[in-house]
Design a protein around this motif. Structure first.
Motif, PDB file in Angstrom:
ATOM      1  N   ARG A 286      53.446  78.723  20.856  1.00  0.00           N
ATOM      2  CA  ARG A 286      54.576  77.986  21.432  1.00  0.00           C
ATOM      3  C   ARG A 286      55.840  78.838  21.488  1.00  0.00           C
ATOM      4  O   ARG A 286      56.890  78.355  21.902  1.00  0.00           O
ATOM      5  CB  ARG A 286      54.849  76.708  20.622  1.00  0.00           C
ATOM      6  N   ILE A 287      55.736  80.089  21.059  1.00  0.00           N
ATOM      7  CA  ILE A 287      56.894  80.995  21.053  1.00  0.00           C
ATOM      8  C   ILE A 287      56.728  82.032  22.156  1.00  0.00           C
ATOM      9  O   ILE A 287      55.739  82.759  22.203  1.00  0.00           O
ATOM     10  CB  ILE A 287      57.031  81.702  19.690  1.00  0.00           C
ATOM     11  N   HIS A 288      57.705  82.100  23.049  1.00  0.00           N
ATOM     12  CA  HIS A 288      57.681  83.043  24.164  1.00  0.00           C
ATOM     13  C   HIS A 288      58.949  83.893  24.096  1.00  0.00           C
ATOM     14  O   HIS A 288      60.026  83.379  23.801  1.00  0.00           O
ATOM     15  CB  HIS A 288      57.607  82.294  25.489  1.00  0.00           C
ATOM     16  N   GLN A 289      58.819  85.168  24.372  1.00  0.00           N
ATOM     17  CA  GLN A 289      59.982  86.035  24.200  1.00  0.00           C
ATOM     18  C   GLN A 289      60.069  87.109  25.275  1.00  0.00           C
ATOM     19  O   GLN A 289      59.064  87.523  25.856  1.00  0.00           O
ATOM     20  CB  GLN A 289      59.968  86.685  22.821  1.00  0.00           C
ATOM     21  N   GLU A 290      61.302  87.524  25.527  1.00  0.00           N
ATOM     22  CA  GLU A 290      61.568  88.634  26.433  1.00  0.00           C
ATOM     23  C   GLU A 290      62.736  89.428  25.865  1.00  0.00           C
ATOM     24  O   GLU A 290      63.781  88.857  25.541  1.00  0.00           O
ATOM     25  CB  GLU A 290      61.900  88.116  27.836  1.00  0.00           C
ATOM     26  N   ILE A 291      62.528  90.737  25.745  1.00  0.00           N
ATOM     27  CA  ILE A 291      63.548  91.614  25.182  1.00  0.00           C
ATOM     28  C   ILE A 291      64.415  92.164  26.300  1.00  0.00           C
ATOM     29  O   ILE A 291      63.911  92.636  27.316  1.00  0.00           O
ATOM     30  CB  ILE A 291      62.889  92.787  24.411  1.00  0.00           C
ATOM     31  N   PHE A 292      65.733  92.125  26.112  1.00  0.00           N
ATOM     32  CA  PHE A 292      66.641  92.693  27.103  1.00  0.00           C
ATOM     33  C   PHE A 292      67.141  94.075  26.695  1.00  0.00           C
ATOM     34  O   PHE A 292      67.380  94.908  27.542  1.00  0.00           O
ATOM     35  CB  PHE A 292      67.834  91.759  27.314  1.00  0.00           C
ATOM     36  N   HIS A 293      67.319  94.297  25.408  1.00  0.00           N
ATOM     37  CA  HIS A 293      67.848  95.578  24.955  1.00  0.00           C
ATOM     38  C   HIS A 293      67.050  96.041  23.746  1.00  0.00           C
ATOM     39  O   HIS A 293      66.805  95.261  22.832  1.00  0.00           O
ATOM     40  CB  HIS A 293      69.325  95.480  24.572  1.00  0.00           C
ATOM     41  N   VAL A 294      66.660  97.310  23.741  1.00  0.00           N
ATOM     42  CA  VAL A 294      65.957  97.910  22.611  1.00  0.00           C
ATOM     43  C   VAL A 294      66.783  99.083  22.126  1.00  0.00           C
ATOM     44  O   VAL A 294      67.129  99.978  22.902  1.00  0.00           O
ATOM     45  CB  VAL A 294      64.542  98.385  23.007  1.00  0.00           C
TER      46      VAL A 294
END
Length: 362
Positions: free
Chosen positions: A247-255
């Motif tokens: 149920r957890i969805h993620q998208e990274i914008f900055h690394v």
């Protein structure tokens, strides 16, 4: 500007119809979509676009930016509006904020991405930081407009009120859906008259905050987007609260620079390797140069290989491993279910066996 290569990389030259200043360091850019490309650019809430330009020295620059506009209903023209925040030293973001103007043409790839929320009944929540609001704004606006039985809670973190993107759009959601849209704002460098005390939304704070705001166990989907540190903190807080990973969805914008690789270094691979890749229905076989990624191997022969960030973040270069084994330096785009199923990021992959076969079309 490169010519359009429709049918090869999915890029089309689109005219800029609006450039709106959001904050001192961010803009929203809208592209006009001609009638014949309406279906090609019909996006799902949360998807992104890769933009491409050629600098004065001939260097090709690609960057991905999420679509902030709601998904258009069937039969209506798509609205392509992206949020762009200035990044120190960023070639494309500097160009967008200082030079891009209405009437200019930009090569735009067709929408991509699996960080999406299809409208359906239920309760949903998002934890975002900075420009991470961009795809979530599209999700929330589309969901609330199309599904009367849906609720959405937005927990956002920004440095200051002046640096907060899309203030008016979020305020409009509050006005339109007062009973179904909940907004919680945290500022890390500024006190506010109402809302949370100032400070970062770290793991400890989120673990205490989320159950006080929401019935955590009843949320049908959590969407985490923004800098790596915030997304990791929010994910760990949710796991501490026994939220199912699915149920957890993620998208990274900055690394942050120097992020540790997530697997064995490429130097441990075979001294000589061969890659076979299928792309747009055509296959080819090439030797892999020592130390290069599998994406770079394909690009030496096929300019239509899909990519945008080359940093393991956007997921544009996702490919299926048909045969052989590969090692990824790092992965911030694929869900565990995807890697378990055999998908990799070609821009971060190196051969672990003498022969490797990838399929970009699956």
């Amino acid at each position: 500007m490169l010519p359009s290569d429709t049918g090869r990389t999915g890029f089309h030259p689109l005219r800029v119809s609006e450039v709106e200043r959001l904050t001192d360091d961010s803009v929203a850019v809208t592209f006009a979509v001609p009638t014949e490309l309406h279906e090609a650019y019909r996006h799902l809430p949360g998807q992104h676009l890769a933009l491409r330009r050629i600098t004065e020295d001939g260097t090709e620059v690609r960057r991905t930016y999420s679509i902030c506009a709601p998904a258009s209903p069937p039969g209506e023209p798509p609205v392509l509006r992206v949020g762009i925040r200035l990044v120190d030293g960023g070639s494309f973001s500097t160009y967008a904020l200082k030079e891009l103007a209405v009437g200019d043409s930009v090569d735009v790839m067709e929408p991509m991405g699996r960080f999406t929320l299809a409208p359906r009944a239920g309760q949903f929540a998002a934890v975002v930081g900075g420009s991470g609001i961009t795809p979530v704004l599209s999700m929330a606006a589309t969901l609330l407009a199309r599904e009367p039985e849906a609720r959405f809670c937005l927990i956002r973190s920004d440095r200051t009120a002046a640096s907060t993107m899309f203030l008016d759009e979020v305020a409009d959601l509050k006005d339109r859906y007062p009973d179904r849209f909940q907004l919680v704002t945290a500022l890390s460098r500024e006190e506010q008259q109402a809302g949370l005390p100032s400070g970062r939304l770290d793991q400890e704070r989120l673990t205490a905050l989320l159950p006080a705001l929401l019935p955590v166990e009843a949320i049908d989907g959590w969407f985490l987007c923004g800098p790596l540190g915030l997304v990791q903190s929010a994910e760990q807080a949710l796991r501490d609260l026994d939220v199912d990973r699915l149920r957890i969805h993620q998208e990274i914008f900055h690394v942050d620079d120097g992020s540790a690789p997530t697997s064995t270094p490429a130097a441990d691979g075979p001294a000589h390797a061969t890659l076979t890749a299928t792309l747009h229905g055509r296959s080819g076989t090439w030797p892999v140069d020592q130390g290069e990624t599998l994406l770079d191997t394909v690009l030496r022969a096929r300019a239509d290989a899909p990519y945008a960030c080359k940093g393991g973040v956007c997921g544009t270069c996702r490919a299926f491993v048909v045969d052989g084994e590969v090692r990824m330096d790092r992965n911030f785009a694929l869900e565990p279910e995807e890697t378990d199923a055999g998908y990799v990021l070609a821009c971060q992959s190196h051969p672990a066996t003498p022969e490797v076969e990838l399929d970009f079309d699956r």
